[in-house]
Every structure is written in structure tokens, then in C-alpha cells.
Write an enzyme that holds these catalytic residues in place. Structure first.
Site, PDB file in Angstrom:
ATOM      1  N   ASN A 174     127.007  80.282  -8.182  1.00 55.40           N
ATOM      2  CA  ASN A 174     126.417  79.093  -8.318  1.00 55.40           C
ATOM      3  C   ASN A 174     126.598  78.343  -9.503  1.00 55.40           C
ATOM      4  O   ASN A 174     125.840  77.442  -9.917  1.00 55.40           O
ATOM      5  CB  ASN A 174     124.840  79.248  -8.230  1.00 55.40           C
ATOM      6  CG  ASN A 174     124.373  80.643  -9.273  1.00 55.40           C
ATOM      7  OD1 ASN A 174     125.364  80.869 -10.074  1.00 55.40           O
ATOM      8  ND2 ASN A 174     123.369  81.042  -9.164  1.00 55.40           N
ATOM      9  N   ARG A 227     118.982  81.668 -19.836  1.00 56.91           N
ATOM     10  CA  ARG A 227     117.848  82.520 -19.925  1.00 56.91           C
ATOM     11  C   ARG A 227     116.629  81.909 -20.867  1.00 56.91           C
ATOM     12  O   ARG A 227     117.134  81.851 -22.059  1.00 56.91           O
ATOM     13  CB  ARG A 227     118.411  83.945 -20.040  1.00 56.91           C
ATOM     14  CG  ARG A 227     119.078  84.463 -18.903  1.00 56.91           C
ATOM     15  CD  ARG A 227     118.444  84.521 -17.680  1.00 56.91           C
ATOM     16  NE  ARG A 227     119.098  85.136 -16.431  1.00 56.91           N
ATOM     17  CZ  ARG A 227     119.686  84.255 -15.542  1.00 56.91           C
ATOM     18  NH1 ARG A 227     119.469  82.992 -15.821  1.00 56.91           N
ATOM     19  NH2 ARG A 227     120.288  84.941 -14.454  1.00 56.91           N
ATOM     20  N   HIS A 257     112.645  77.914 -11.707  1.00 58.54           N
ATOM     21  CA  HIS A 257     114.140  78.496 -11.901  1.00 58.54           C
ATOM     22  C   HIS A 257     114.980  78.021 -10.666  1.00 58.54           C
ATOM     23  O   HIS A 257     114.955  78.761  -9.524  1.00 58.54           O
ATOM     24  CB  HIS A 257     114.388  80.023 -12.074  1.00 58.54           C
ATOM     25  CG  HIS A 257     115.512  80.228 -12.338  1.00 58.54           C
ATOM     26  ND1 HIS A 257     115.623  81.619 -12.793  1.00 58.54           N
ATOM     27  CD2 HIS A 257     116.681  79.941 -12.374  1.00 58.54           C
ATOM     28  CE1 HIS A 257     117.006  81.975 -13.092  1.00 58.54           C
ATOM     29  NE2 HIS A 257     117.661  80.864 -12.778  1.00 58.54           N
ATOM     30  N   GLN A 286     109.532  85.502 -15.723  1.00 60.75           N
ATOM     31  CA  GLN A 286     109.431  84.826 -14.460  1.00 60.75           C
ATOM     32  C   GLN A 286     108.783  85.521 -13.172  1.00 60.75           C
ATOM     33  O   GLN A 286     108.949  86.725 -13.262  1.00 60.75           O
ATOM     34  CB  GLN A 286     110.853  84.490 -13.948  1.00 60.75           C
ATOM     35  CG  GLN A 286     111.605  83.302 -14.914  1.00 60.75           C
ATOM     36  CD  GLN A 286     112.776  82.739 -14.435  1.00 60.75           C
ATOM     37  OE1 GLN A 286     113.374  81.970 -15.230  1.00 60.75           O
ATOM     38  NE2 GLN A 286     113.360  83.212 -13.344  1.00 60.75           N
TER      39      GLN A 286
HETATM   40  P1  NAI Z   1     130.502  83.477 -17.985  1.00 61.83           P
HETATM   41  O1  NAI Z   1     130.693  84.953 -17.896  1.00 61.83           O
HETATM   42  O2  NAI Z   1     131.661  82.569 -17.059  1.00 61.83           O
HETATM   43  O3  NAI Z   1     130.461  82.789 -19.116  1.00 61.83           O
HETATM   44  C1  NAI Z   1     129.552  83.212 -20.336  1.00 61.83           C
HETATM   45  C2  NAI Z   1     130.199  82.983 -21.669  1.00 61.83           C
HETATM   46  O4  NAI Z   1     129.187  83.091 -22.584  1.00 61.83           O
HETATM   47  C3  NAI Z   1     131.496  83.935 -21.816  1.00 61.83           C
HETATM   48  O5  NAI Z   1     132.589  83.102 -21.998  1.00 61.83           O
HETATM   49  C4  NAI Z   1     131.110  84.689 -23.037  1.00 61.83           C
HETATM   50  O6  NAI Z   1     131.932  85.263 -23.863  1.00 61.83           O
HETATM   51  C5  NAI Z   1     129.856  83.790 -23.618  1.00 61.83           C
HETATM   52  N1  NAI Z   1     129.051  84.306 -24.664  1.00 61.83           N
HETATM   53  C6  NAI Z   1     128.527  85.462 -24.616  1.00 61.83           C
HETATM   54  N2  NAI Z   1     127.372  85.651 -25.542  1.00 61.83           N
HETATM   55  C7  NAI Z   1     127.877  84.601 -26.505  1.00 61.83           C
HETATM   56  C8  NAI Z   1     127.366  84.149 -27.486  1.00 61.83           C
HETATM   57  N3  NAI Z   1     126.424  85.084 -28.446  1.00 61.83           N
HETATM   58  N4  NAI Z   1     127.603  83.084 -28.253  1.00 61.83           N
HETATM   59  C9  NAI Z   1     128.380  82.239 -27.680  1.00 61.83           C
HETATM   60  N5  NAI Z   1     129.111  82.583 -26.221  1.00 61.83           N
HETATM   61  C10 NAI Z   1     128.636  83.345 -25.722  1.00 61.83           C
HETATM   62  O7  NAI Z   1     128.940  83.086 -17.221  1.00 61.83           O
HETATM   63  P2  NAI Z   1     128.456  81.891 -16.499  1.00 61.83           P
HETATM   64  O8  NAI Z   1     129.112  82.174 -14.981  1.00 61.83           O
HETATM   65  O9  NAI Z   1     129.094  80.658 -17.062  1.00 61.83           O
HETATM   66  O10 NAI Z   1     127.046  82.083 -16.760  1.00 61.83           O
HETATM   67  C11 NAI Z   1     126.416  81.988 -18.086  1.00 61.83           C
HETATM   68  C12 NAI Z   1     125.022  82.325 -17.704  1.00 61.83           C
HETATM   69  O11 NAI Z   1     124.325  81.276 -17.092  1.00 61.83           O
HETATM   70  C13 NAI Z   1     124.436  83.497 -16.886  1.00 61.83           C
HETATM   71  O12 NAI Z   1     124.880  84.842 -17.446  1.00 61.83           O
HETATM   72  C14 NAI Z   1     123.116  83.277 -16.700  1.00 61.83           C
HETATM   73  O13 NAI Z   1     122.339  83.917 -17.640  1.00 61.83           O
HETATM   74  C15 NAI Z   1     122.995  81.948 -16.622  1.00 61.83           C
HETATM   75  N6  NAI Z   1     122.801  81.249 -15.307  1.00 61.83           N
HETATM   76  C16 NAI Z   1     121.798  80.543 -14.722  1.00 61.83           C
HETATM   77  C17 NAI Z   1     121.700  80.529 -13.603  1.00 61.83           C
HETATM   78  C18 NAI Z   1     120.267  79.441 -13.218  1.00 61.83           C
HETATM   79  O14 NAI Z   1     120.066  79.175 -11.665  1.00 61.83           O
HETATM   80  N7  NAI Z   1     119.715  79.037 -14.143  1.00 61.83           N
HETATM   81  C19 NAI Z   1     122.574  80.418 -12.585  1.00 61.83           C
HETATM   82  C20 NAI Z   1     123.799  81.315 -12.867  1.00 61.83           C
HETATM   83  C21 NAI Z   1     124.008  81.772 -14.382  1.00 61.83           C
END
Ligand code: NAI
Length: 368
Positions: A117, A256, A309, A285
């Protein structure tokens, strides 16, 4: 084996749109298939409190499937009770609702449908930026209330063009957000991440890595949060960090809710430190009726672009994460562990991803 599936109730909406798969009525479209494999499926939305259906049913479940939209919090206490639990599957992206260290300590695998997504969220982020920066909500409210006052809205309405925009987290969503923003001609696109993008990706997007978060925040007009929730991002946007943001910046969080300190956001919006806050993620949530993010406003009555959400659960996304959940189940049923590597959050007692903190941090937390 018993599979526990935790989703939100949709009532009549489930019949209105059969492709609304992520609800208890439509069960990710998986019931017939799961039963044809000889397994038992228990579906519920009742997830909170000690006497919840989740607490009762998790005791002998081997698989728990839940979504971030209506997350069953798989705490250490629940893991301790769930003696047969072998795998937690997130139908979507973001597995912070599972105590990952506790899962690793018990060798419980945690899988998610990575990428399912990310386009949906990236679109929502860009929409939320536009809604905030253009001051859309008060303008729309005026219209449906029968009013017409251009000045009241225009005094707090700007363009995205020419702004400095930064993402905290430059992974799948962060990259897609930046890519989608480039045609707006921003002044600069920045990102902060301990895992920098490959240089060719940076070049293709036209963005720059800033190794210091506070430095990035101090120059950004618009900040978007796109990193997972883990130990070092929980409460990261608190009063202190927000004090490093540019005065009057906009903040968008679809990552989040717990990454931001609830009251510190309310205070920053009230004081004018930030001009607006928007996103779709809350802690907890569903958000209680009295959650202050529902009602907060800036001094001119705008600056709130919150939704439930929904960003990652468009009908298109639901098809993708239902299919991805089925693929993960197929691999699990086969007894092989050849999951798509990008879907693996925890396996064999270890993290399969670096996105939930760096290795050092993990070693300190994994009690195994
Ligand atoms: P991803 O794993 O592709 O990218 C996450 C990035 O965040 C990684 O490059 C990681 O190194 C970085 N990261 C981790 N800790 C960090 C920090 N302290 N400071 C800076 N960067 C940091 O994940 P993706 O697919 O981009 O998703 C990210 C987040 O988005 C998910 O974990 C989820 O919490 C949220 N999400 C929310 C959705 C919604 O419906 N609102 C749906 C999908 C994801």
C-alpha cells in the site's frame, strides 16, 4: 491449525462493496481457501481488553493475522499466553503492533505484505500536504455552512511550489512521496534516514540526504514522517525535537501516531510553532472520542487534516494486501520458509529487516 484473523467490522459497507476485503465480513476473501486447506479460521474485531475475543482465541492459535488499520496489539503478555503461536502476519505494512522483541525471543515469525500500500500512502501524504498548505478544510467548511469569506481562508493559504520539503524515513513510502512532489517545483527535497538511498535513486528523485535530523527540520517548510514505529522513533516528535522545526512549518504523519507526542503536537499547533498537522495514524486505534487530535486547530481555526487510518486501505490496496497475505500463508503451509525477503520482519529469532532500528539497537533488545 487455527488461524485468528482480526479486522474491523464493516456492517452494510461490506455488502455495498464486496472488494472491501479488509473487514470481518469479507475476511480478506480467504475463508473458503483456508477451509479448503483443512484449517480453522476464527475472525473477530473484538481486540481490546482482557476479556476480548482476541485474548480468548489467541491461546491456541498458530497464526494471527491483523491489519494496522484495526490493530490487535500482540503484546508480550499475549505472546506468553499464545503457546502455539508460530507466525504473525500483517495484512498491510507496519508491524509495530506486535512486540517484535518478544516474538523473536519465542521464535515467532513476523511477516508483512511489504509494498502493498506504499503508493496509496504516498498519495495520501501529498493530498494531506495540499489540504494543509492550501488551507482547504476551513474553506470547505465555510462552503457547506453556507458562508463566503475569501480573506478568512486566504490569509493562511500558501503554495507547495518553492518550499523545502523533508521526509523522516526514505524507504518505499518516503521515496514515493518525494517523487510525487518533484513536479510541484519545490525549492528542495530532503530526507533523513540511517539507511541512505543509493546515489542513483537520489539522483532520479532529485533529493538530498541530510545526516542530521535537527538540521533537516530547521530548514523544512513541510515535514513528512515515513519511518516505522520502533524504540527510537516512539515519541520522537516531542516538544524538544519540534523546537528545532522551522516556525510555522506543516507536519504530516501517516507513519504511526505514537511517533509524535500527542499533547506536544496540540501545543505546537496552538502556539503557532507548527501551522498545521495532518495524517491518519493515532495512538491508540481506534482513537477515543476525546482524542485531542480530532479537535485541535491552529489560531485561525485551521491546520487540522486528520482522517481515520485510511491511507493504506484503499480498495486497490486491499486487493494487494489480501493477495499478499494469501501468498505468505501458502509459504507457511508448505513448510518451506522461502518468503519474499522483503516481507520478513522477524524470523528464527532475528530481525529480517534493518527498518526497525539498527543492529546494535536490536542486539540490546533481543533477550534471546
Ligand atoms: P520501508 O521499510 O520501505 O522504509 C522505512 C524507512 O524508514 C527505512 O529506510 C528505515 O531505515 C527508515 N527509518 C527507520 N527508523 C528511522 C529513524 N529513526 N529515522 C529515520 N529513518 C528511519 O517502509 P515503508 O513501506 O516506507 O513504510 C514506512 C512506515 O509507514 C511503515 O513502517 C508503517 O508504519 C507506515 N505505513 C502506514 C500506512 C498507513 O496506512 N498509514 C500504510 C503503510 C505503511
Amino acid at each position: 491449525m487455527k488461524i485468528l484473523l482480526v479486522l474491523y467490522d464493516a456492517g452494510s459497507h461490506a455488502k455495498d462493496e464486496p472488494r472491501l476485503l479488509g473487514c470481518t465480513e469479507n475476511e480478506l476473501g480467504l475463508r473458503d481457501w483456508i477451509e479448503s486447506q483443512g484449517h480453522t479460521l476464527v475472525t473477530t474485531s473484538d481486540k481490546d481488553g482482557e476479556n476480548s475475543t482476541v485474548d480468548k482465541e489467541i491461546v491456541d492459535a498458530e497464526i494471527v493475522i491483523t491489519t494496522p488499520f484495526h490493530p490487535a496489539y500482540i503484546t508480550k503478555e499475549r505472546i506468553d499466553k499464545a503457546k502455539k503461536l508460530k507466525i504473525c502476519i500483517t495484512a498491510g505494512v507496519g508491524s509495530d503492533h506486535v512486540d517484535l522483541d518478544a516474538a523473536n525471543a519465542r521464535d515467532i515469525a513476523v511477516l508483512e505484505v511489504t509494498g502493498s500500500n506504499v503508493q496509496s500512502v504516498a498519495e495520501h501524504v501529498v493530498m494531506t500536504m495540499l489540504v494543509l498548505v492550501r488551507n482547504f478544510v476551513p474553506a470547505h467548511e465555510q462552503i457547506i455552512e453556507g458562508g463566503w469569506n475569501v480573506a478568512a481562508v486566504a490569509k493562511d493559504s500558501y503554495d507547495i511550489e518553492g518550499k523545502v520539503i523533508g521526509t523522516v524515513g526514505g524507504g518505499r513510502i518516503g521515496q514515493r512521496v518525494l517523487k510525487r512532489l518533484a513536479p510541484f517545483n519545490p525549492m528542495e527535497l530532503l530526507y533523513y534516514d540511517y539507511q541512505p538511498m543509493p546515489k542513483d535513486v537520489e539522483k532520479e528523485i532529485g533529493c538530498r540526504h541530510v545526516p542530521d535530523l535537527k538540521e533537516m527540520l530547521s530548514v523544512c517548510d513541510i515535514v513528512t514522517i515515513n519511518c516505522p514505529l520502533h524504540d527510537s522513533t516512539k515519541g520522537m516528535f516531542n516538544k524538544e525535537l519540534i523546537s528545532h522545526m522551522k516556525d510555522g512549518a506543516w507536519l504530516v504523519n501517516t507513519a504511526r501516531g505514537a511517533i509524535c507526542v500527542t499533547d506536544d503536537i496540540v501545543e505546537a499547533l496552538k502556539s503557532g510553532k507548527i501551522r498545521g498537522y495532518g495524517g491518519d495514524v493515532w495512538n491508540p486505534q481506534p482513537a477515543p472520542k476525546d482524542h485531542p487530535w480530532r479537535y485541535m486547530r491552529n489560531k485561525w481555526g485551521g491546520g487540522n487534516a486528520m482522517t481515520p487510518h485510511i491511507s493504506g486501505t484503499s480498495i486497490d490496496a486491499q486487493g494487494r494486501y489480501s493477495e499478499g497475505t494469501k501468498n505468505i500463508l501458502e509459504v507457511y503451509f508448505s513448510g518451506k520458509q522461502n518468503y519474499r525477503p522483503q516481507d520478513v520482519i522477524c524470523i528464527n529469532g532475528h530481525y529480517g529487516t534493518k527498518a526497525y532500528g539498527d543492529d546494535k539497537e536490536h542486539k540490546a533488545h533481543v533477550s534471546k
